[in-house]
Design an enzyme around this catalytic site. Sequence first.
Site, PDB file in Angstrom:
ATOM      1  N   GLY A  20       8.425 -16.591 -52.334  1.00  0.00           N
ATOM      2  CA  GLY A  20       8.569 -17.837 -51.543  1.00  0.00           C
ATOM      3  C   GLY A  20       7.522 -18.442 -50.576  1.00  0.00           C
ATOM      4  N   ASN A  22       5.286 -20.568 -51.182  1.00  0.00           N
ATOM      5  CA  ASN A  22       5.147 -21.976 -51.508  1.00  0.00           C
ATOM      6  C   ASN A  22       6.173 -22.722 -50.919  1.00  0.00           C
ATOM      7  OD1 ASN A  22       2.555 -22.649 -53.056  1.00  0.00           O
ATOM      8  ND2 ASN A  22       3.366 -20.787 -54.177  1.00  0.00           N
ATOM      9  N   HIS A 137       1.722 -24.660 -60.970  1.00  0.00           N
ATOM     10  CA  HIS A 137       1.156 -23.670 -62.082  1.00  0.00           C
ATOM     11  C   HIS A 137      -0.190 -23.298 -61.691  1.00  0.00           C
ATOM     12  CE1 HIS A 137       1.019 -21.379 -65.613  1.00  0.00           C
ATOM     13  NE2 HIS A 137       0.081 -21.991 -65.959  1.00  0.00           N
ATOM     14  N   ASP A 177       4.797 -26.117 -68.995  1.00  0.00           N
ATOM     15  CA  ASP A 177       3.347 -26.468 -68.135  1.00  0.00           C
ATOM     16  C   ASP A 177       2.608 -27.559 -69.020  1.00  0.00           C
ATOM     17  OD1 ASP A 177       3.068 -23.135 -67.572  1.00  0.00           O
ATOM     18  OD2 ASP A 177       4.112 -24.515 -66.446  1.00  0.00           O
TER      19      ASP A 177
HETATM   20  N1  LIG Z   1      10.866 -26.309 -69.779  1.00  0.00           N
HETATM   21  C1  LIG Z   1      10.384 -26.119 -68.894  1.00  0.00           C
HETATM   22  N2  LIG Z   1      10.655 -25.046 -67.894  1.00  0.00           N
HETATM   23  C2  LIG Z   1       9.789 -24.489 -67.019  1.00  0.00           C
HETATM   24  C3  LIG Z   1       8.440 -24.976 -66.801  1.00  0.00           C
HETATM   25  C4  LIG Z   1       8.053 -25.918 -67.754  1.00  0.00           C
HETATM   26  O1  LIG Z   1       6.967 -26.425 -67.568  1.00  0.00           O
HETATM   27  N3  LIG Z   1       8.963 -26.277 -68.652  1.00  0.00           N
HETATM   28  N4  LIG Z   1       7.592 -24.589 -65.902  1.00  0.00           N
HETATM   29  C5  LIG Z   1       7.975 -23.082 -65.480  1.00  0.00           C
HETATM   30  C6  LIG Z   1       7.135 -22.523 -64.647  1.00  0.00           C
HETATM   31  N5  LIG Z   1       6.415 -21.610 -65.324  1.00  0.00           N
HETATM   32  C7  LIG Z   1       4.980 -21.753 -65.229  1.00  0.00           C
HETATM   33  O2  LIG Z   1       4.548 -22.675 -64.769  1.00  0.00           O
HETATM   34  C8  LIG Z   1       6.776 -20.333 -66.233  1.00  0.00           C
HETATM   35  C9  LIG Z   1       7.695 -19.615 -65.938  1.00  0.00           C
HETATM   36  C10 LIG Z   1       8.316 -18.777 -66.558  1.00  0.00           C
HETATM   37  C11 LIG Z   1       8.083 -18.640 -67.842  1.00  0.00           C
HETATM   38  C12 LIG Z   1       8.602 -17.566 -68.758  1.00  0.00           C
HETATM   39  O3  LIG Z   1       7.933 -17.174 -69.847  1.00  0.00           O
HETATM   40  N6  LIG Z   1       9.937 -17.102 -68.395  1.00  0.00           N
HETATM   41  C13 LIG Z   1      10.655 -15.923 -69.339  1.00  0.00           C
HETATM   42  C14 LIG Z   1      11.061 -14.898 -68.583  1.00  0.00           C
HETATM   43  C15 LIG Z   1       9.895 -14.421 -67.683  1.00  0.00           C
HETATM   44  C16 LIG Z   1      10.555 -13.376 -66.490  1.00  0.00           C
HETATM   45  O4  LIG Z   1      11.602 -13.253 -66.219  1.00  0.00           O
HETATM   46  O5  LIG Z   1       9.480 -12.790 -65.970  1.00  0.00           O
HETATM   47  C17 LIG Z   1      11.790 -17.003 -69.691  1.00  0.00           C
HETATM   48  O6  LIG Z   1      12.331 -17.962 -69.341  1.00  0.00           O
HETATM   49  O7  LIG Z   1      12.336 -16.186 -70.975  1.00  0.00           O
HETATM   50  C18 LIG Z   1       7.037 -19.459 -68.189  1.00  0.00           C
HETATM   51  C19 LIG Z   1       6.446 -20.525 -67.500  1.00  0.00           C
HETATM   52  C20 LIG Z   1       9.555 -22.948 -65.097  1.00  0.00           C
HETATM   53  N7  LIG Z   1      10.302 -23.495 -66.435  1.00  0.00           N
HETATM   54  N1  GAR Z   2       4.043 -20.147 -64.184  1.00  0.00           N
HETATM   55  C1  GAR Z   2       4.843 -20.192 -62.801  1.00  0.00           C
HETATM   56  C2  GAR Z   2       3.840 -19.485 -61.885  1.00  0.00           C
HETATM   57  O1  GAR Z   2       3.178 -18.650 -62.285  1.00  0.00           O
HETATM   58  N2  GAR Z   2       4.162 -19.957 -60.798  1.00  0.00           N
HETATM   59  C3  GAR Z   2       3.454 -19.212 -59.739  1.00  0.00           C
HETATM   60  O2  GAR Z   2       4.424 -18.207 -58.930  1.00  0.00           O
HETATM   61  C4  GAR Z   2       3.858 -17.855 -57.762  1.00  0.00           C
HETATM   62  C5  GAR Z   2       4.768 -18.091 -56.986  1.00  0.00           C
HETATM   63  O3  GAR Z   2       4.461 -17.642 -55.488  1.00  0.00           O
HETATM   64  P1  GAR Z   2       5.476 -17.722 -54.359  1.00  0.00           P
HETATM   65  O4  GAR Z   2       6.949 -17.208 -54.631  1.00  0.00           O
HETATM   66  O5  GAR Z   2       4.877 -17.113 -53.090  1.00  0.00           O
HETATM   67  O6  GAR Z   2       5.674 -19.114 -53.774  1.00  0.00           O
HETATM   68  C6  GAR Z   2       2.761 -19.143 -57.319  1.00  0.00           C
HETATM   69  O7  GAR Z   2       1.635 -18.407 -57.454  1.00  0.00           O
HETATM   70  C7  GAR Z   2       3.015 -20.026 -58.682  1.00  0.00           C
HETATM   71  O8  GAR Z   2       1.893 -20.471 -59.027  1.00  0.00           O
END
Ligand SMILES: Nc1nc2c(c(=O)[nH]1)N[C@@H](CN(C=O)c1ccc(C(=O)N[C@@H](CCC(=O)O)C(=O)O)cc1)CN2
Ligand code: GAR
Length: 230
Positions: A20, A22, A137, A177
């Site tokens: 958290g 951010n 991201h 993303d």
């Molecule tokens: N439809 C969308 N959903 C989300 C996006 C997006 O752009 N479109 N951004 C993500 C954030 N993110 C990257 O920026 C991201 C977060 C998580 C995953 C992922 O593979 N999650 C898995 C579980 C992984 C875990 O629990 O550690 C899942 O959902 O099955 C990919 C990208 C937020 N959502």
């Molecule tokens: N694909 C999504 C992803 O990787 N997000 C990343 O999770 C971290 C959250 O940090 P925080 O919990 O300290 O804010 C940040 O580095 C953000 O870019």
Amino acid sequence: MTPARNPEPCRIVVMASGNGSNLQAIIDAVRDGRIPDSKIIGLIVNRGKAFATQRAEKAGIPWEYFNLVSHGFQAKGEKDPQRVQEARDHYDAALARKLLDGDYKPDLVILAGWMYVFGKQFLGPLEAAGIKIINLHPALPGQYDGTNAIGRAFDDFQAGKIKGTGIMVHYVITQVDRGEPILVREIECREGEELSELEQRIHSHEHELIVEAAAKVTKEIQRKKGLLQQ
Ligand SMILES: Nc1nc2c(c(=O)[nH]1)N[C@@H](CN(C=O)c1ccc(C(=O)N[C@@H](CCC(=O)O)C(=O)O)cc1)CN2
Ligand SMILES: NCC(=O)N[C@@H]1O[C@H](COP(=O)([O-])[O-])[C@@H](O)[C@H]1O
């Protein structure tokens, strides 16, 4: 012509899964006006132990834990692809209803380390309601979609495949993303740097970029709300 009333503050819901830091940057920026005319009305986490919840509590922001498995949408250990997809669809729909039909009614949703991929059952209703969703991201557009983006960039730099990486805040669409970037910042990789040092530098830049992006989007939202009231 009747003077336009100041629109209500921009209602922000933050979604997070981890530390958290951010969220904290957003809290601080709303408080000191760098994200103007806005209010964080709630935090939603999908991991009960997320430190983000303690940050919200300290700031007096309501928070809620809502998890795919713990809240009964998907059986623990479920591997059947069809059942997993059905569970995710139901979870997504319930989360959308929570935001739209409950007390939240946000103008903007900020994904700040929210580690769950949304499907159409969440994105569709929010788009229909005109609610923007933005995501932070730690990579450049199209570079390292998904998780562990910093680690993958570090490995590629070590292998001589890239000279640098970056971060972005983008609108959220179905394709992970791949939504339209709002702000992008390139970040150099340095010879001999440890992964932890790169991560620290990236997180420091993220805390600035998420605030700049949130301010940009909230100003646009408030401008449109002001126009609608005229
Ligand atoms: N439809 C969308 N959903 C989300 C996006 C997006 O752009 N479109 N951004 C993500 C954030 N993110 C990257 O920026 C991201 C977060 C998580 C995953 C992922 O593979 N999650 C898995 C579980 C992984 C875990 O629990 O550690 C899942 O959902 O099955 C990919 C990208 C937020 N959502
Ligand atoms: N694909 C999504 C992803 O990787 N997000 C990343 O999770 C971290 C959250 O940090 P925080 O919990 O300290 O804010 C940040 O580095 C953000 O870019």
